[in-house]
Design a protein around this motif. Structure first.
Motif, PDB file in Angstrom:
ATOM      1  N   VAL A   1      28.040  32.608 114.349  1.00 43.43           N
ATOM      2  CA  VAL A   1      29.106  31.909 114.863  1.00 43.43           C
ATOM      3  C   VAL A   1      29.048  31.187 116.084  1.00 43.43           C
ATOM      4  CG1 VAL A   1      31.220  32.734 116.271  1.00 43.43           C
ATOM      5  CG2 VAL A   1      30.497  34.116 114.378  1.00 43.43           C
ATOM      6  N   SER A   2      27.811  31.268 116.858  1.00 42.91           N
ATOM      7  CA  SER A   2      27.549  30.434 117.620  1.00 42.91           C
ATOM      8  C   SER A   2      27.299  28.910 117.436  1.00 42.91           C
ATOM      9  CB  SER A   2      26.476  30.952 118.714  1.00 42.91           C
ATOM     10  OG  SER A   2      25.086  31.004 117.936  1.00 42.91           O
ATOM     11  N   LYS A   3      26.705  29.019 116.188  1.00 45.69           N
ATOM     12  CA  LYS A   3      26.268  27.592 115.517  1.00 45.69           C
ATOM     13  C   LYS A   3      27.646  27.032 115.065  1.00 45.69           C
ATOM     14  CE  LYS A   3      21.645  28.280 115.819  1.00 45.69           C
ATOM     15  NZ  LYS A   3      20.927  27.513 116.568  1.00 45.69           N
ATOM     16  N   LEU A   4      28.496  27.849 114.613  1.00 53.23           N
ATOM     17  CA  LEU A   4      29.629  27.320 113.961  1.00 53.23           C
ATOM     18  C   LEU A   4      30.683  26.678 115.269  1.00 53.23           C
ATOM     19  CD1 LEU A   4      30.995  30.068 111.378  1.00 53.23           C
ATOM     20  CD2 LEU A   4      30.449  27.575 110.929  1.00 53.23           C
ATOM     21  N   SER A   5      30.484  27.198 116.336  1.00 54.92           N
ATOM     22  CA  SER A   5      31.239  26.872 117.589  1.00 54.92           C
ATOM     23  C   SER A   5      31.038  25.290 117.782  1.00 54.92           C
ATOM     24  CB  SER A   5      31.158  27.721 118.661  1.00 54.92           C
ATOM     25  OG  SER A   5      29.860  28.000 119.184  1.00 54.92           O
ATOM     26  N   LYS A   6      29.799  25.005 117.636  1.00 56.28           N
ATOM     27  CA  LYS A   6      29.441  23.568 117.896  1.00 56.28           C
ATOM     28  C   LYS A   6      29.308  22.536 116.848  1.00 56.28           C
ATOM     29  CE  LYS A   6      26.147  25.676 121.253  1.00 56.28           C
ATOM     30  NZ  LYS A   6      26.747  26.945 121.138  1.00 56.28           N
ATOM     31  N   ILE A   7      29.925  23.153 115.703  1.00 57.90           N
ATOM     32  CA  ILE A   7      29.780  22.119 114.570  1.00 57.90           C
ATOM     33  C   ILE A   7      31.056  21.194 114.533  1.00 57.90           C
ATOM     34  CG2 ILE A   7      29.997  21.889 111.862  1.00 57.90           C
ATOM     35  CD1 ILE A   7      28.380  24.440 111.593  1.00 57.90           C
ATOM     36  N   PRO A   8      30.936  19.946 114.502  1.00 62.19           N
ATOM     37  CA  PRO A   8      32.240  19.065 114.399  1.00 62.19           C
ATOM     38  C   PRO A   8      32.858  19.014 113.277  1.00 62.19           C
ATOM     39  CG  PRO A   8      30.172  17.695 114.525  1.00 62.19           C
ATOM     40  CD  PRO A   8      29.774  19.156 114.620  1.00 62.19           C
ATOM     41  N   PHE A   9      34.303  18.868 113.143  1.00 61.04           N
ATOM     42  CA  PHE A   9      34.832  18.727 111.711  1.00 61.04           C
ATOM     43  C   PHE A   9      35.658  17.644 111.464  1.00 61.04           C
ATOM     44  CE2 PHE A   9      34.231  23.351 112.637  1.00 61.04           C
ATOM     45  CZ  PHE A   9      33.809  23.653 111.502  1.00 61.04           C
ATOM     46  N   LYS A  10      35.733  17.219 110.344  1.00 57.57           N
ATOM     47  CA  LYS A  10      36.446  15.794 110.279  1.00 57.57           C
ATOM     48  C   LYS A  10      37.891  16.041 110.419  1.00 57.57           C
ATOM     49  CE  LYS A  10      33.584  13.655 106.740  1.00 57.57           C
ATOM     50  NZ  LYS A  10      33.447  13.391 105.007  1.00 57.57           N
ATOM     51  N   ILE A  11      38.600  14.761 110.998  1.00 59.09           N
ATOM     52  CA  ILE A  11      39.990  15.020 111.447  1.00 59.09           C
ATOM     53  C   ILE A  11      40.892  14.554 110.289  1.00 59.09           C
ATOM     54  CG2 ILE A  11      41.693  13.834 112.960  1.00 59.09           C
ATOM     55  CD1 ILE A  11      39.636  13.404 115.077  1.00 59.09           C
TER      56      ILE A  11
END
Length: 377
Positions: free
Chosen positions: A181-191
């Motif tokens: 989850v800590s890794k997911l919190s820092k992943i950017p996603f496409k707008i």
């Protein structure tokens, strides 16, 4: 209360009282009584158009390669990247961008770098720091890709496929759920509507922030958390060890008390994530609930049904290959202080069958302490 009433009774001229407050629910009911402070105006900057107007003003003298490119950047930044931002938050975000950018003119990537270090002030008090491990995630690539694919579709507002409303990570304790989850919190996603990558707001909740010994306070705390998530949407709302909050309700209704009310509140809030917010056609106001548990059987079945936490991702104990990779990576960061032969590595791998990463990490630390006790040099 008496002074407000006194304005109307004794003043020679008509009096009018104006006040500001960050949370009107914190005011006593007597103050909000008709005839006192009974008209409220919400000052939230919640619309993309409002943020676009502010950004046009703040960026009026900033150097861009062209006016068209500046307009394009403002259009992107006023959407998902600054959702939930107040004017002060926008100024802080732009100041961070200016300080981190060495070369001008500015590009959208410059704003992306700064956005990783700025959160809306409305969720600052709700973010619990997730401790990061020095060991990288091992053996969870498939689970990570699955969650990323769903989240990417959700935050792009892709309605061509049925998407989950919530995600549950289940598995034994110490297998890397919180680290993932800590890794997911820092992943950017496409707008939505673009190919620009930006981080989404991430709210991490510890159960101690919700549970209260006072009657009804736990329910109010949970409702407030969901309301803050809606204001910061699109965002990920993370509950660690969610089974402590939404355990099974008693069929007889006896002994449930506050726990039953908490589960009911959670169900109402999850079902009302979108309906309680004033959705605009040009904004993605999605709140995705993410939970972890090591005891799925303790969670109330209503929480796990489709439309709530409907995507379940299993985080298993490490297999033989994962344990081997873990030991190799552990030794690679030890700067040659741990010298194990392939034969000894295999012995450790065989001896740790059915053990978690946390157990193996503790095993190596205890081995180091044992070596120090034998010879401090």
């Amino acid at each position: 209360k008496h002074l407000i009433d006194k304005i109307h009774r004794e003043a020679n001229q008509p009096g009018f009282l104006m006040a500001i407050v960050s949370d009107k629910n914190a005011l006593p009911a007597e103050i909000r009584f008709p005839g006192r402070l009974n008209h409220f105006f919400n000052m939230n900057i919640s619309k993309a158009k409002q943020r676009a107007d502010l950004l046009k003003y703040f960026l009026r003298n900033w150097p861009f390669e062209s006016e068209n490119y500046k307009e394009e950047c403002i259009k992107i930044l006023s959407g998902q990247p600054t959702s939930g931002f107040t004017p002060a938050d926008l100024q802080s975000f732009l100041q961070m961008t200016w300080e981190m950018t060495i070369k001008h003119p500015f590009t959208i990537d410059d704003f992306l770098k700064a956005r990783h270090f700025v959160n809306p002030s409305s969720i600052v008090g709700r973010v619990t720091k997730i401790l990061e491990s020095t060991i990288n995630i091992i053996g969870l690539d498939q689970q990570m890709d699955t969650i990323k694919q769903y989240l990417s579709a959700i935050f792009r507002d892709d309605r061509s496929v049925p998407l989950p409303r919530g995600i549950l990570l289940e598995g034994p304790s110490g297998c890397g759920k919180s680290l993932l989850v800590s890794k997911l919190s820092k992943i950017p996603f496409k707008i939505a509507g673009t190919d620009v990558l930006f981080p989404v707001n991430f709210i991490s909740i510890d159960s101690t922030q919700v549970i209260s010994k006072y009657f009804g306070q736990s329910d109010r705390n949970l409702s407030k958390i969901f309301n803050e998530a809606r204001q910061a949407a699109p965002c990920i709302l993370f509950f660690d060890q969610i089974d402590t909050l939404v355990g099974k309700r008693s069929l007889s209704g006896e002994g449930g008390g506050s726990d039953q009310r908490l589960v009911t509140t959670f169900l109402i809030e999850m079902d009302g994530i979108k309906s309680k917010f004033d959705l605009s056609a040009d904004e993605n106001k999605t709140v995705i609930v993410l939970g972890t548990t090591s005891k799925k059987n303790l969670i109330d079945p209503a929480i796990l049904r489709p439309g709530r936490l409907d995507l379940h991702v299993n985080i298993p104990l490490p297999n033989k290959r994962n344990r081997t990779d873990f030991i190799m990576k552990f030794m690679s960061r030890a700067e040659g202080k741990y010298l194990l032969s392939s034969e000894n590595i295999l012995k450790i791998v065989e001896a740790t069958e059915g053990r978690s990463y946390a157990y193996m990490d503790s095993l190596f630390k205890e081995a180091a302490m044992s070596a120090l006790r034998e010879d401090i040099n």
